[in-house]
Design a protein around this motif. Structure first.
Motif, PDB file in Angstrom:
ATOM      1  N   LYS A 113     -57.698   6.850 -29.719  1.00 44.19           N
ATOM      2  CA  LYS A 113     -56.945   7.745 -28.851  1.00 44.19           C
ATOM      3  C   LYS A 113     -56.501   9.019 -29.541  1.00 44.19           C
ATOM      4  CE  LYS A 113     -55.233   4.096 -25.863  1.00 44.19           C
ATOM      5  NZ  LYS A 113     -55.932   4.233 -24.659  1.00 44.19           N
ATOM      6  N   LYS A 114     -56.467   9.037 -30.866  1.00 41.66           N
ATOM      7  CA  LYS A 114     -56.050  10.257 -31.563  1.00 41.66           C
ATOM      8  C   LYS A 114     -57.005  10.527 -32.725  1.00 41.66           C
ATOM      9  CE  LYS A 114     -52.553   7.604 -34.011  1.00 41.66           C
ATOM     10  NZ  LYS A 114     -51.175   7.464 -34.380  1.00 41.66           N
ATOM     11  N   PRO A 115     -57.134  11.779 -33.104  1.00 39.42           N
ATOM     12  CA  PRO A 115     -58.059  12.136 -34.180  1.00 39.42           C
ATOM     13  C   PRO A 115     -57.686  11.462 -35.495  1.00 39.42           C
ATOM     14  CG  PRO A 115     -57.349  14.080 -32.985  1.00 39.42           C
ATOM     15  CD  PRO A 115     -56.506  12.936 -32.502  1.00 39.42           C
ATOM     16  N   PRO A 116     -58.648  11.151 -36.325  1.00 40.56           N
ATOM     17  CA  PRO A 116     -60.087  11.368 -36.087  1.00 40.56           C
ATOM     18  C   PRO A 116     -60.674  10.259 -35.215  1.00 40.56           C
ATOM     19  CG  PRO A 116     -59.760  10.437 -38.267  1.00 40.56           C
ATOM     20  CD  PRO A 116     -58.383  10.630 -37.667  1.00 40.56           C
ATOM     21  N   LEU A 117     -61.352  10.673 -34.190  1.00 38.17           N
ATOM     22  CA  LEU A 117     -61.997   9.737 -33.284  1.00 38.17           C
ATOM     23  C   LEU A 117     -63.314   9.265 -33.883  1.00 38.17           C
ATOM     24  CD1 LEU A 117     -61.677  11.591 -29.862  1.00 38.17           C
ATOM     25  CD2 LEU A 117     -60.233   9.753 -30.717  1.00 38.17           C
ATOM     26  N   LYS A 118     -63.700   8.056 -33.544  1.00 35.88           N
ATOM     27  CA  LYS A 118     -65.042   7.592 -33.877  1.00 35.88           C
ATOM     28  C   LYS A 118     -65.903   7.916 -32.661  1.00 35.88           C
ATOM     29  CE  LYS A 118     -67.828   3.544 -34.840  1.00 35.88           C
ATOM     30  NZ  LYS A 118     -67.863   2.088 -35.014  1.00 35.88           N
ATOM     31  N   VAL A 119     -66.897   8.766 -32.844  1.00 33.09           N
ATOM     32  CA  VAL A 119     -67.785   9.171 -31.754  1.00 33.09           C
ATOM     33  C   VAL A 119     -69.191   8.694 -32.069  1.00 33.09           C
ATOM     34  CG1 VAL A 119     -68.751  11.119 -30.474  1.00 33.09           C
ATOM     35  CG2 VAL A 119     -66.373  11.191 -31.224  1.00 33.09           C
ATOM     36  N   VAL A 120     -69.788   8.013 -31.096  1.00 26.47           N
ATOM     37  CA  VAL A 120     -71.125   7.448 -31.268  1.00 26.47           C
ATOM     38  C   VAL A 120     -72.031   7.995 -30.172  1.00 26.47           C
ATOM     39  CG1 VAL A 120     -72.468   5.311 -31.284  1.00 26.47           C
ATOM     40  CG2 VAL A 120     -70.203   5.346 -32.308  1.00 26.47           C
ATOM     41  N   TYR A 121     -73.231   8.408 -30.567  1.00 28.69           N
ATOM     42  CA  TYR A 121     -74.236   8.912 -29.630  1.00 28.69           C
ATOM     43  C   TYR A 121     -75.348   7.882 -29.490  1.00 28.69           C
ATOM     44  CZ  TYR A 121     -71.922  13.375 -30.274  1.00 28.69           C
ATOM     45  OH  TYR A 121     -70.981  14.374 -30.320  1.00 28.69           O
ATOM     46  N   SER A 122     -75.860   7.754 -28.280  1.00 30.00           N
ATOM     47  CA  SER A 122     -76.980   6.841 -28.044  1.00 30.00           C
ATOM     48  C   SER A 122     -77.802   7.361 -26.868  1.00 30.00           C
ATOM     49  CB  SER A 122     -76.473   5.429 -27.749  1.00 30.00           C
ATOM     50  OG  SER A 122     -75.627   5.425 -26.627  1.00 30.00           O
ATOM     51  N   LEU A 123     -79.016   6.847 -26.756  1.00 33.11           N
ATOM     52  CA  LEU A 123     -79.873   7.227 -25.633  1.00 33.11           C
ATOM     53  C   LEU A 123     -79.397   6.549 -24.360  1.00 33.11           C
ATOM     54  CD1 LEU A 123     -83.504   6.955 -27.084  1.00 33.11           C
ATOM     55  CD2 LEU A 123     -82.092   8.990 -26.844  1.00 33.11           C
ATOM     56  N   THR A 124     -79.480   7.264 -23.264  1.00 36.36           N
ATOM     57  CA  THR A 124     -79.251   6.676 -21.948  1.00 36.36           C
ATOM     58  C   THR A 124     -80.563   6.054 -21.483  1.00 36.36           C
ATOM     59  OG1 THR A 124     -79.896   8.700 -20.832  1.00 36.36           O
ATOM     60  CG2 THR A 124     -77.535   8.446 -21.368  1.00 36.36           C
ATOM     61  N   ASP A 125     -80.544   5.403 -20.343  1.00 33.17           N
ATOM     62  CA  ASP A 125     -81.800   4.885 -19.779  1.00 33.17           C
ATOM     63  C   ASP A 125     -82.769   6.035 -19.534  1.00 33.17           C
ATOM     64  OD1 ASP A 125     -80.916   2.263 -19.827  1.00 33.17           O
ATOM     65  OD2 ASP A 125     -80.246   2.268 -17.737  1.00 33.17           O
ATOM     66  N   PHE A 126     -82.238   7.153 -19.036  1.00 37.07           N
ATOM     67  CA  PHE A 126     -83.086   8.332 -18.812  1.00 37.07           C
ATOM     68  C   PHE A 126     -83.653   8.834 -20.140  1.00 37.07           C
ATOM     69  CE2 PHE A 126     -83.180  13.087 -17.861  1.00 37.07           C
ATOM     70  CZ  PHE A 126     -84.406  13.034 -17.221  1.00 37.07           C
ATOM     71  N   GLY A 127     -82.844   8.868 -21.185  1.00 37.54           N
ATOM     72  CA  GLY A 127     -83.313   9.276 -22.508  1.00 37.54           C
ATOM     73  C   GLY A 127     -84.381   8.341 -23.045  1.00 37.54           C
ATOM     74  N   ARG A 128     -84.205   7.026 -22.799  1.00 33.61           N
ATOM     75  CA  ARG A 128     -85.214   6.052 -23.254  1.00 33.61           C
ATOM     76  C   ARG A 128     -86.538   6.230 -22.515  1.00 33.61           C
ATOM     77  NH1 ARG A 128     -80.668   3.134 -24.267  1.00 33.61           N
ATOM     78  NH2 ARG A 128     -80.434   2.242 -22.199  1.00 33.61           N
ATOM     79  N   SER A 129     -86.486   6.809 -21.311  1.00 33.23           N
ATOM     80  CA  SER A 129     -87.733   7.038 -20.576  1.00 33.23           C
ATOM     81  C   SER A 129     -88.606   8.086 -21.272  1.00 33.23           C
ATOM     82  CB  SER A 129     -87.445   7.460 -19.124  1.00 33.23           C
ATOM     83  OG  SER A 129     -86.942   8.789 -19.061  1.00 33.23           O
ATOM     84  N   PHE A 130     -88.024   8.846 -22.206  1.00 34.41           N
ATOM     85  CA  PHE A 130     -88.767   9.835 -22.989  1.00 34.41           C
ATOM     86  C   PHE A 130     -89.471   9.205 -24.194  1.00 34.41           C
ATOM     87  CE2 PHE A 130     -88.734  13.278 -26.293  1.00 34.41           C
ATOM     88  CZ  PHE A 130     -89.631  14.127 -25.678  1.00 34.41           C
ATOM     89  N   THR A 131     -89.163   7.956 -24.517  1.00 29.82           N
ATOM     90  CA  THR A 131     -89.697   7.295 -25.705  1.00 29.82           C
ATOM     91  C   THR A 131     -91.227   7.309 -25.788  1.00 29.82           C
ATOM     92  OG1 THR A 131     -87.714   5.939 -25.879  1.00 29.82           O
ATOM     93  CG2 THR A 131     -89.649   5.158 -27.067  1.00 29.82           C
ATOM     94  N   PRO A 132     -91.977   7.034 -24.710  1.00 30.46           N
ATOM     95  CA  PRO A 132     -93.442   7.102 -24.834  1.00 30.46           C
ATOM     96  C   PRO A 132     -93.938   8.495 -25.240  1.00 30.46           C
ATOM     97  CG  PRO A 132     -92.842   5.939 -22.828  1.00 30.46           C
ATOM     98  CD  PRO A 132     -91.582   6.525 -23.392  1.00 30.46           C
ATOM     99  N   VAL A 133     -93.309   9.534 -24.700  1.00 25.34           N
ATOM    100  CA  VAL A 133     -93.678  10.903 -25.066  1.00 25.34           C
ATOM    101  C   VAL A 133     -93.313  11.151 -26.528  1.00 25.34           C
ATOM    102  CG1 VAL A 133     -93.321  13.352 -24.570  1.00 25.34           C
ATOM    103  CG2 VAL A 133     -93.323  11.684 -22.699  1.00 25.34           C
TER     104      VAL A 133
END
Length: 125
Positions: free
Chosen positions: A82-102
């Motif tokens: 809730k307060k800095p420093p926050l732990k921020v994590v990025y990941s692929l969405t289902d839409f992002g995973r649809s780009f995996t074959p390309v």
């Protein structure tokens, strides 16, 4: 005639594009977007992990590209705490995973170019 030529324009998220290739390149084109997606392909990552894995990108560029990928719903940003420093994590969405074959095709082509026309070298720094 393919779907890409059915009309004069394609409207996606209130933006007009002349063809489907333009739509795709707006989402993943540029120097760093596909690289970011590559690094998120197999696991979620924190910002600092992405920076370490992509030493050639500036902090400003990485931050902007992550925001654009999030706005286009290719990646998700999850903040913990809730307060800095926050732990921020990025990941692929289902839409992002649809780009995996390309992405896998791009990886394969890049490997082919590196093998046939390039060489693998150690970091000179």
């Amino acid at each position: 005639m393919g779907i890409e030529c059915q009309s004069d324009f394609i409207k996606v998220n209130n933006k007009l594009y002349p063809c489907t290739v333009s739509v795709a390149m707006d989402l993943v084109g540029g120097k760093w977007k596909a690289v970011i997606l590559y690094h998120l392909k197999d696991a979620h990552k924190r910002y600092s992990e992405l920076r370490k894995e992509m030493p050639g990108v500036t902090e400003r560029t990485l931050s902007l590209q992550l925001k654009q990928l999030e706005e286009d719903e290719l990646i998700s940003r999850q903040a913990y705490g809730k307060k800095p420093p926050l732990k921020v994590v990025y990941s692929l969405t289902d839409f992002g995973r649809s780009f995996t074959p390309v992405l896998n095709a791009i990886i394969g082509w890049g490997n082919q170019i590196a093998t046939q026309k390039g060489e693998f070298v150690k970091n000179p720094l």
